[in-house]
Each structure stands twice: as C-alpha cells, then as structure tokens.
Scaffold this motif. Sequence first.
Motif, PDB file in Angstrom:
ATOM      1  N   GLU A  32       0.836  -1.209   0.000  1.00 49.10           N
ATOM      2  CA  GLU A  32       0.000   0.000   0.000  1.00 49.10           C
ATOM      3  C   GLU A  32       0.870   1.258   0.000  1.00 49.10           C
ATOM      4  O   GLU A  32       0.565   2.238  -0.679  1.00 49.10           O
ATOM      5  CB  GLU A  32      -0.947  -0.013   1.194  1.00 49.10           C
ATOM      6  N   LEU A  33       1.970   1.221   0.750  1.00 52.37           N
ATOM      7  CA  LEU A  33       2.902   2.356   0.745  1.00 52.37           C
ATOM      8  C   LEU A  33       3.541   2.525  -0.635  1.00 52.37           C
ATOM      9  O   LEU A  33       3.746   3.649  -1.090  1.00 52.37           O
ATOM     10  CB  LEU A  33       3.985   2.165   1.801  1.00 52.37           C
ATOM     11  N   GLU A  34       3.838   1.422  -1.305  1.00 50.96           N
ATOM     12  CA  GLU A  34       4.401   1.509  -2.654  1.00 50.96           C
ATOM     13  C   GLU A  34       3.410   2.165  -3.618  1.00 50.96           C
ATOM     14  O   GLU A  34       3.800   2.924  -4.498  1.00 50.96           O
ATOM     15  CB  GLU A  34       4.823   0.125  -3.157  1.00 50.96           C
ATOM     16  N   VAL A  35       2.116   1.876  -3.436  1.00 52.69           N
ATOM     17  CA  VAL A  35       1.083   2.518  -4.257  1.00 52.69           C
ATOM     18  C   VAL A  35       1.121   4.028  -4.033  1.00 52.69           C
ATOM     19  O   VAL A  35       1.124   4.819  -4.987  1.00 52.69           O
ATOM     20  CB  VAL A  35      -0.317   1.952  -3.948  1.00 52.69           C
ATOM     21  N   LEU A  36       1.168   4.454  -2.781  1.00 54.10           N
ATOM     22  CA  LEU A  36       1.213   5.886  -2.489  1.00 54.10           C
ATOM     23  C   LEU A  36       2.489   6.530  -3.024  1.00 54.10           C
ATOM     24  O   LEU A  36       2.460   7.647  -3.543  1.00 54.10           O
ATOM     25  CB  LEU A  36       1.070   6.130  -0.987  1.00 54.10           C
ATOM     26  N   ARG A  37       3.608   5.807  -2.923  1.00 57.75           N
ATOM     27  CA  ARG A  37       4.870   6.342  -3.456  1.00 57.75           C
ATOM     28  C   ARG A  37       4.806   6.497  -4.975  1.00 57.75           C
ATOM     29  O   ARG A  37       5.429   7.403  -5.533  1.00 57.75           O
ATOM     30  CB  ARG A  37       6.028   5.441  -3.061  1.00 57.75           C
ATOM     31  N   ALA A  38       4.070   5.611  -5.634  1.00 61.04           N
ATOM     32  CA  ALA A  38       3.926   5.714  -7.092  1.00 61.04           C
ATOM     33  C   ALA A  38       3.050   6.904  -7.478  1.00 61.04           C
ATOM     34  O   ALA A  38       3.182   7.443  -8.575  1.00 61.04           O
ATOM     35  CB  ALA A  38       3.336   4.420  -7.645  1.00 61.04           C
ATOM     36  N   LEU A  40       2.560   9.778  -5.361  1.00 64.74           N
ATOM     37  CA  LEU A  40       2.994  11.025  -4.730  1.00 64.74           C
ATOM     38  C   LEU A  40       4.506  11.136  -4.733  1.00 64.74           C
ATOM     39  O   LEU A  40       5.208  10.127  -4.778  1.00 64.74           O
ATOM     40  CB  LEU A  40       2.496  11.079  -3.281  1.00 64.74           C
ATOM     41  N   GLU A  41       4.995  12.377  -4.647  1.00 64.47           N
ATOM     42  CA  GLU A  41       6.431  12.604  -4.531  1.00 64.47           C
ATOM     43  C   GLU A  41       6.669  13.842  -3.673  1.00 64.47           C
ATOM     44  O   GLU A  41       5.810  14.711  -3.560  1.00 64.47           O
ATOM     45  CB  GLU A  41       7.061  12.796  -5.909  1.00 64.47           C
ATOM     46  N   ALA A  42       7.855  13.897  -3.094  1.00 64.21           N
ATOM     47  CA  ALA A  42       8.246  15.079  -2.332  1.00 64.21           C
ATOM     48  C   ALA A  42       8.455  16.223  -3.314  1.00 64.21           C
ATOM     49  O   ALA A  42       8.966  16.029  -4.413  1.00 64.21           O
ATOM     50  CB  ALA A  42       9.527  14.796  -1.556  1.00 64.21           C
ATOM     51  N   ASP A  43       8.040  17.419  -2.914  1.00 66.10           N
ATOM     52  CA  ASP A  43       8.147  18.560  -3.833  1.00 66.10           C
ATOM     53  C   ASP A  43       9.453  19.332  -3.680  1.00 66.10           C
ATOM     54  O   ASP A  43       9.680  20.316  -4.377  1.00 66.10           O
ATOM     55  CB  ASP A  43       6.945  19.494  -3.684  1.00 66.10           C
ATOM     56  N   GLY A  44      10.329  18.916  -2.781  1.00 62.27           N
ATOM     57  CA  GLY A  44      11.604  19.589  -2.589  1.00 62.27           C
ATOM     58  C   GLY A  44      11.538  20.759  -1.625  1.00 62.27           C
ATOM     59  O   GLY A  44      12.560  21.322  -1.257  1.00 62.27           O
ATOM     60  N   ALA A  45      10.341  21.175  -1.255  1.00 65.45           N
ATOM     61  CA  ALA A  45      10.177  22.301  -0.326  1.00 65.45           C
ATOM     62  C   ALA A  45       9.527  21.843   0.979  1.00 65.45           C
ATOM     63  O   ALA A  45       8.935  22.637   1.690  1.00 65.45           O
ATOM     64  CB  ALA A  45       9.336  23.391  -0.979  1.00 65.45           C
ATOM     65  N   GLY A  46       9.611  20.550   1.258  1.00 64.89           N
ATOM     66  CA  GLY A  46       9.030  20.024   2.487  1.00 64.89           C
ATOM     67  C   GLY A  46       7.585  19.597   2.346  1.00 64.89           C
ATOM     68  O   GLY A  46       6.953  19.221   3.315  1.00 64.89           O
ATOM     69  N   VAL A  48       4.411  17.648  -0.338  1.00 64.24           N
ATOM     70  CA  VAL A  48       4.149  16.475  -1.172  1.00 64.24           C
ATOM     71  C   VAL A  48       3.231  16.898  -2.304  1.00 64.24           C
ATOM     72  O   VAL A  48       2.346  17.723  -2.111  1.00 64.24           O
ATOM     73  CB  VAL A  48       3.462  15.359  -0.338  1.00 64.24           C
ATOM     74  N   ARG A  49       3.454  16.333  -3.480  1.00 63.82           N
ATOM     75  CA  ARG A  49       2.581  16.623  -4.616  1.00 63.82           C
ATOM     76  C   ARG A  49       2.313  15.339  -5.378  1.00 63.82           C
ATOM     77  O   ARG A  49       3.048  14.354  -5.258  1.00 63.82           O
ATOM     78  CB  ARG A  49       3.214  17.662  -5.534  1.00 63.82           C
ATOM     79  N   ALA A  50       1.264  15.368  -6.166  1.00 62.95           N
ATOM     80  CA  ALA A  50       0.944  14.231  -7.021  1.00 62.95           C
ATOM     81  C   ALA A  50       1.977  14.143  -8.132  1.00 62.95           C
ATOM     82  O   ALA A  50       2.401  15.163  -8.679  1.00 62.95           O
ATOM     83  CB  ALA A  50      -0.454  14.386  -7.605  1.00 62.95           C
ATOM     84  N   ARG A  51       2.386  12.947  -8.454  1.00 61.97           N
ATOM     85  CA  ARG A  51       3.295  12.762  -9.586  1.00 61.97           C
ATOM     86  C   ARG A  51       2.518  13.088 -10.861  1.00 61.97           C
ATOM     87  O   ARG A  51       1.370  12.676 -11.008  1.00 61.97           O
ATOM     88  CB  ARG A  51       3.819  11.341  -9.640  1.00 61.97           C
ATOM     89  N   PRO A  52       3.132  13.798 -11.781  1.00 66.04           N
ATOM     90  CA  PRO A  52       2.430  14.138 -13.026  1.00 66.04           C
ATOM     91  C   PRO A  52       1.932  12.891 -13.754  1.00 66.04           C
ATOM     92  O   PRO A  52       2.684  11.948 -13.968  1.00 66.04           O
ATOM     93  CB  PRO A  52       3.501  14.866 -13.844  1.00 66.04           C
ATOM     94  N   GLY A  53       0.648  12.894 -14.081  1.00 66.05           N
ATOM     95  CA  GLY A  53       0.048  11.778 -14.812  1.00 66.05           C
ATOM     96  C   GLY A  53      -0.057  10.484 -14.032  1.00 66.05           C
ATOM     97  O   GLY A  53      -0.325   9.430 -14.615  1.00 66.05           O
ATOM     98  N   ALA A  54       0.153  10.538 -12.726  1.00 65.52           N
ATOM     99  CA  ALA A  54       0.127   9.318 -11.916  1.00 65.52           C
ATOM    100  C   ALA A  54      -1.287   8.762 -11.819  1.00 65.52           C
ATOM    101  O   ALA A  54      -2.222   9.474 -11.475  1.00 65.52           O
ATOM    102  CB  ALA A  54       0.674   9.596 -10.524  1.00 65.52           C
ATOM    103  N   GLU A  55      -1.410   7.516 -12.169  1.00 68.18           N
ATOM    104  CA  GLU A  55      -2.690   6.816 -12.077  1.00 68.18           C
ATOM    105  C   GLU A  55      -2.388   5.333 -12.079  1.00 68.18           C
ATOM    106  O   GLU A  55      -1.516   4.870 -12.812  1.00 68.18           O
ATOM    107  CB  GLU A  55      -3.557   7.171 -13.284  1.00 68.18           C
ATOM    108  N   LEU A  56      -3.068   4.583 -11.238  1.00 66.52           N
ATOM    109  CA  LEU A  56      -2.850   3.139 -11.171  1.00 66.52           C
ATOM    110  C   LEU A  56      -4.176   2.432 -11.387  1.00 66.52           C
ATOM    111  O   LEU A  56      -5.099   2.584 -10.594  1.00 66.52           O
ATOM    112  CB  LEU A  56      -2.254   2.739  -9.820  1.00 66.52           C
ATOM    113  N   ASP A  57      -4.266   1.650 -12.447  1.00 64.80           N
ATOM    114  CA  ASP A  57      -5.465   0.856 -12.674  1.00 64.80           C
ATOM    115  C   ASP A  57      -5.328  -0.473 -11.938  1.00 64.80           C
ATOM    116  O   ASP A  57      -4.336  -0.725 -11.247  1.00 64.80           O
ATOM    117  CB  ASP A  57      -5.722   0.661 -14.177  1.00 64.80           C
ATOM    118  N   THR A  58      -6.293  -1.332 -12.099  1.00 61.98           N
ATOM    119  CA  THR A  58      -6.303  -2.614 -11.388  1.00 61.98           C
ATOM    120  C   THR A  58      -5.061  -3.437 -11.702  1.00 61.98           C
ATOM    121  O   THR A  58      -4.468  -4.035 -10.804  1.00 61.98           O
ATOM    122  CB  THR A  58      -7.576  -3.408 -11.749  1.00 61.98           C
ATOM    123  N   ALA A  59      -4.652  -3.452 -12.965  1.00 62.57           N
ATOM    124  CA  ALA A  59      -3.463  -4.220 -13.354  1.00 62.57           C
ATOM    125  C   ALA A  59      -2.207  -3.656 -12.696  1.00 62.57           C
ATOM    126  O   ALA A  59      -1.347  -4.411 -12.228  1.00 62.57           O
ATOM    127  CB  ALA A  59      -3.312  -4.219 -14.870  1.00 62.57           C
TER     128      ALA A  59
END
Length: 112
Positions: A32-38, A40-46, A48-59
């Motif tokens: 589950e943490l790996e899903v969140l890491r895929a 979200l990412e740290a924004d460099g200013a302390g 968190v932001r969504a990774r551009p185009g990040a989306e995970l389907d069932t597969a």
Amino acid sequence: RVMAGMLKRVAPLSYEAWVDYQVCGAHLSHAELEVLRALLEADGAGGVRARPGAELDTAALAGVGLSKREVAELIAKLQPAQKPDFELDLSRFRPPEHFEARMAEAVPEGAG
C-alpha cells in the motif's frame, strides 16, 4: 464511549492523538505504501505533490503486489471518514451519593 469522553475532558491532547492515530488512522502494508509512493512525490520544499500523470489501474495495483482483496481494503482506507465525537452529556451524570445508596442496597445487612 464514556471512557473516551472522560479522556477528552481530562487529557485533550492525548484524546486527539488517540482519535487521529487509533480511531481514524489506518495501518498501511508495504505494498500500500508503494502505491502511495507511485502516486505522490516530495516537492523539494518540504511538501508532497501528485506525480504528473500518476494513475494506477487494477493491473498496475496487482503489479505492485496487491491482491483483489488488498485493493478493496486500500480503497476502503482511502474513503473519507467522519471523526467520532465522544462528548459527554453531563446532564445525565448522577452525584456520588446516588451510587453510594445503590451499593448500600446491594450489600446484605451485616456484611462488611
């Protein structure tokens, strides 16, 4: 509920931590943490932001190692949840003498 209400009145910071971490919090598995890491990412200013185009389907979720049951559990954990309120209704409290009388009635004569 009564014990939670008492904690809220006596130790409000501990109460808030208990509600935040135990009552309304959720434990996440490694996958589950790996899903969140895929997603979200740290924004460099302390922050968190969504990774551009990040989306995970069932597969993609299965590719991270989540079973169908685990996907359902993760989705349930991500649903909005309402914080419970354990406020005490002080109008329903009875004085100690009330309970003293009830205990005296419950104890047989001469016992004690």
